[in-house]
Design a protein around this motif. Sequence first.
Motif, PDB file in Angstrom:
ATOM      1  N   UNK A  79       0.741  -1.102   0.002  1.00  0.00           N
ATOM      2  CA  UNK A  79      -0.040   0.058  -0.092  1.00  0.00           C
ATOM      3  C   UNK A  79       1.044   1.373   0.049  1.00  0.00           C
ATOM      4  N   UNK A  80       0.348   2.251   0.019  1.00  0.00           N
ATOM      5  CA  UNK A  80       0.836   3.631  -0.214  1.00  0.00           C
ATOM      6  C   UNK A  80       1.959   3.797   0.826  1.00  0.00           C
ATOM      7  N   UNK A  81       3.263   4.083   0.702  1.00  0.00           N
ATOM      8  CA  UNK A  81       4.403   4.433   1.506  1.00  0.00           C
ATOM      9  C   UNK A  81       4.513   3.256   2.577  1.00  0.00           C
ATOM     10  N   UNK A  82       3.978   1.999   2.399  1.00  0.00           N
ATOM     11  CA  UNK A  82       4.394   0.906   3.109  1.00  0.00           C
ATOM     12  C   UNK A  82       6.184   0.424   2.613  1.00  0.00           C
ATOM     13  N   UNK A  83       6.191   0.441   1.546  1.00  0.00           N
ATOM     14  CA  UNK A  83       7.672   0.051   0.842  1.00  0.00           C
ATOM     15  C   UNK A  83       8.442   0.814   1.320  1.00  0.00           C
ATOM     16  N   UNK A  84       8.310   2.245   1.260  1.00  0.00           N
ATOM     17  CA  UNK A  84       9.194   2.952   1.742  1.00  0.00           C
ATOM     18  C   UNK A  84       9.689   2.848   3.375  1.00  0.00           C
ATOM     19  N   UNK A  85       8.545   2.759   4.191  1.00  0.00           N
ATOM     20  CA  UNK A  85       9.025   2.364   5.651  1.00  0.00           C
ATOM     21  C   UNK A  85       9.635   1.040   5.682  1.00  0.00           C
ATOM     22  N   UNK A  86       9.354   0.057   5.064  1.00  0.00           N
ATOM     23  CA  UNK A  86      10.165  -1.268   5.202  1.00  0.00           C
ATOM     24  C   UNK A  86      11.439  -1.054   4.619  1.00  0.00           C
ATOM     25  N   UNK A  87      11.832  -0.491   3.504  1.00  0.00           N
ATOM     26  CA  UNK A  87      13.024  -0.080   3.053  1.00  0.00           C
ATOM     27  C   UNK A  87      14.004   0.607   4.227  1.00  0.00           C
ATOM     28  N   UNK A  88      13.430   1.616   4.839  1.00  0.00           N
ATOM     29  CA  UNK A  88      14.352   2.304   5.965  1.00  0.00           C
ATOM     30  C   UNK A  88      14.513   1.536   6.809  1.00  0.00           C
ATOM     31  N   UNK A  89      13.513   0.815   7.361  1.00  0.00           N
ATOM     32  CA  UNK A  89      14.049  -0.178   8.486  1.00  0.00           C
ATOM     33  C   UNK A  89      15.144  -1.247   8.142  1.00  0.00           C
ATOM     34  N   UNK A  90      14.993  -1.748   6.921  1.00  0.00           N
ATOM     35  CA  UNK A  90      15.930  -2.912   6.430  1.00  0.00           C
ATOM     36  C   UNK A  90      17.280  -2.138   6.204  1.00  0.00           C
ATOM     37  N   UNK A  91      17.297  -0.850   5.866  1.00  0.00           N
ATOM     38  CA  UNK A  91      18.508  -0.390   5.760  1.00  0.00           C
ATOM     39  C   UNK A  91      19.281   0.339   7.289  1.00  0.00           C
ATOM     40  N   UNK A  92      18.520   0.124   8.515  1.00  0.00           N
ATOM     41  CA  UNK A  92      18.857   0.425   9.683  1.00  0.00           C
ATOM     42  C   UNK A  92      18.727   1.785  10.092  1.00  0.00           C
ATOM     43  N   UNK A  93      17.802   2.703   9.313  1.00  0.00           N
ATOM     44  CA  UNK A  93      17.587   3.992   9.650  1.00  0.00           C
ATOM     45  C   UNK A  93      16.364   4.078  10.597  1.00  0.00           C
ATOM     46  N   UNK A  94      16.431   5.064  11.423  1.00  0.00           N
ATOM     47  CA  UNK A  94      15.103   5.565  12.230  1.00  0.00           C
ATOM     48  C   UNK A  94      13.987   6.003  11.190  1.00  0.00           C
ATOM     49  N   UNK A  95      12.817   5.817  11.797  1.00  0.00           N
ATOM     50  CA  UNK A  95      11.614   6.049  11.003  1.00  0.00           C
ATOM     51  C   UNK A  95      10.699   6.523  11.804  1.00  0.00           C
ATOM     52  N   UNK A  96      10.039   7.704  11.261  1.00  0.00           N
ATOM     53  CA  UNK A  96       8.798   8.282  12.051  1.00  0.00           C
ATOM     54  C   UNK A  96       7.639   8.305  10.968  1.00  0.00           C
ATOM     55  N   UNK A  97       6.612   7.731  11.232  1.00  0.00           N
ATOM     56  CA  UNK A  97       5.732   7.436  10.042  1.00  0.00           C
ATOM     57  C   UNK A  97       4.344   7.834  10.814  1.00  0.00           C
ATOM     58  N   UNK A  98       3.325   8.758  10.057  1.00  0.00           N
ATOM     59  CA  UNK A  98       2.156   9.046  10.164  1.00  0.00           C
ATOM     60  C   UNK A  98       1.240   8.138   9.116  1.00  0.00           C
ATOM     61  N   UNK A  99       0.393   7.297   9.644  1.00  0.00           N
ATOM     62  CA  UNK A  99       0.051   6.359   8.720  1.00  0.00           C
ATOM     63  C   UNK A  99      -1.851   6.361   9.284  1.00  0.00           C
ATOM     64  N   UNK A 100      -2.693   6.820   8.577  1.00  0.00           N
ATOM     65  CA  UNK A 100      -4.146   6.624   9.092  1.00  0.00           C
ATOM     66  C   UNK A 100      -4.450   5.455   9.479  1.00  0.00           C
ATOM     67  N   UNK A 101      -5.239   5.330  10.391  1.00  0.00           N
ATOM     68  CA  UNK A 101      -5.989   3.842  10.877  1.00  0.00           C
ATOM     69  C   UNK A 101      -6.327   3.167   9.434  1.00  0.00           C
ATOM     70  N   UNK A 102      -6.107   1.828   9.425  1.00  0.00           N
ATOM     71  CA  UNK A 102      -6.469   1.080   8.296  1.00  0.00           C
ATOM     72  C   UNK A 102      -5.411   1.305   7.050  1.00  0.00           C
ATOM     73  N   UNK A 103      -4.284   1.760   7.361  1.00  0.00           N
ATOM     74  CA  UNK A 103      -3.370   2.142   6.291  1.00  0.00           C
ATOM     75  C   UNK A 103      -2.303   0.991   6.114  1.00  0.00           C
ATOM     76  N   UNK A 104      -2.481  -0.053   7.115  1.00  0.00           N
ATOM     77  CA  UNK A 104      -1.563  -1.270   7.166  1.00  0.00           C
ATOM     78  C   UNK A 104      -0.074  -0.932   7.822  1.00  0.00           C
ATOM     79  N   UNK A 105      -0.111  -0.404   9.102  1.00  0.00           N
ATOM     80  CA  UNK A 105       1.063  -0.098   9.739  1.00  0.00           C
ATOM     81  C   UNK A 105       1.873  -1.256  10.108  1.00  0.00           C
ATOM     82  N   UNK A 106       1.229  -2.179  10.656  1.00  0.00           N
ATOM     83  CA  UNK A 106       1.759  -3.324  11.203  1.00  0.00           C
ATOM     84  C   UNK A 106       2.495  -4.130  10.247  1.00  0.00           C
ATOM     85  N   UNK A 107       2.193  -4.252   9.021  1.00  0.00           N
ATOM     86  CA  UNK A 107       3.122  -4.860   8.013  1.00  0.00           C
ATOM     87  C   UNK A 107       4.383  -3.871   7.822  1.00  0.00           C
ATOM     88  N   UNK A 108       4.348  -2.765   8.104  1.00  0.00           N
ATOM     89  CA  UNK A 108       5.633  -1.954   7.933  1.00  0.00           C
ATOM     90  C   UNK A 108       6.621  -2.388   8.931  1.00  0.00           C
TER      91      UNK A 108
END
Length: 381
Positions: free
Chosen positions: A20-49
């Motif tokens: 979904x929108x912005x999920x892949x960017x969040x996943x890639x940030x975590x995989x690269x060892x980078x800190x992440x701050x994400x505002x994702x509306x309810x139902x946006x698939x936060x847990x998968x990130x």
Amino acid sequence: MSVSEKYKVLKHTFGFSDFREMQEEAVDAILSGRDLAMLLPTGGGKSLCYQLPTLLMEGITIVVSPLIALMHDQVIALKELGIEAEMISSSQSSQEQQEAFTKAKNGILKLLYIAPERLANGSFLSWLTTLDINFFVIDEAHCISEWGHEFRDDYRRLGELRSSFAHTPIAAFTATATQKVREDILSQLRLHEPLILRAPVLRKNITISVRERDSGWRNDLMNILKEHEGESGIVYAFSRKETEELAEFLSKKGIKCLAYHAGMSGSLRHDTHQSFLNDETQIIVATVAFGMGIDKGDIRFVIHTSLPKTIENYYQEIGRAGRDGIDSEAVLFYSGADFHNKKRLIDEGSDPQYREMILAKLRSSMDYATAEECRHRLIAS
């Protein structure tokens, strides 16, 4: 890690072909060892990130969440997917807690969910340093800010993670936060050059409307419910007494309906929650105690019978509708008396240090209810 591995896990473990929108960017940030701050509306698939990247990394992910019920549901869902996960909370027996400790220590777990107050315990913090932690997740991160709508003292201590885990990445998630709260999250957690992702707040599949609550408002309510006959929904009421009275009224009209509020026993709240999730109950009439962490995608409507305390609260509550992406409805009934009733409670019970801030949020809610411009845009601003 190759791109194909990431998509293989997405498909075979989680059952999705695309992010979904912005999920892949969040996943890639975590995989690269980078800190992440994400505002994702309810139902946006936060847990998968954060659940997906840990499966592609060595070590264990520690998820800090204030919601015991949500942690419990997440752990069950992960186990059903074949992912090793556990929680440690006050709701468990000492044996259950010890089993989770042992699995984590032996490197069996991929995710361990904990409540924020655990980190106030020095021995627990020391124990965490013995684990191979790949990253921390701070869920409901707005709770760290005194400017947020659900500030919690326990969350203030989360900044101390940087002292004990200086080089362990932190991923912070929230569904709703003002600019001031977002800045506070970055500061309090001491995030280091984080990737900041803010998904669009507007939920295009939710139709929002506001109606003045007059003497005939219950007839209007019944007309709305007839349009959603047989569909799941939540009706938020102002007080415990009102939830019970309205639930009784709707039940007499032949609607499968139950009340829910914090004055009920834990077992009764649990049974009511499960009845709703299992579609045995069509409508829950509740105070705002109901809804945090609900994992039910087919809620077709959310109705408020009085003015919400804050716009942030309201956005989070209506976000429980239409999480499956199908068209849904949010209706707010309000009257001028709502503002004065809620103001009286604030004057009587709020910390003087925060009273003016809370009152300002309430005034914004009243401005929203009486506005003539697009309410979607008012929420998103």
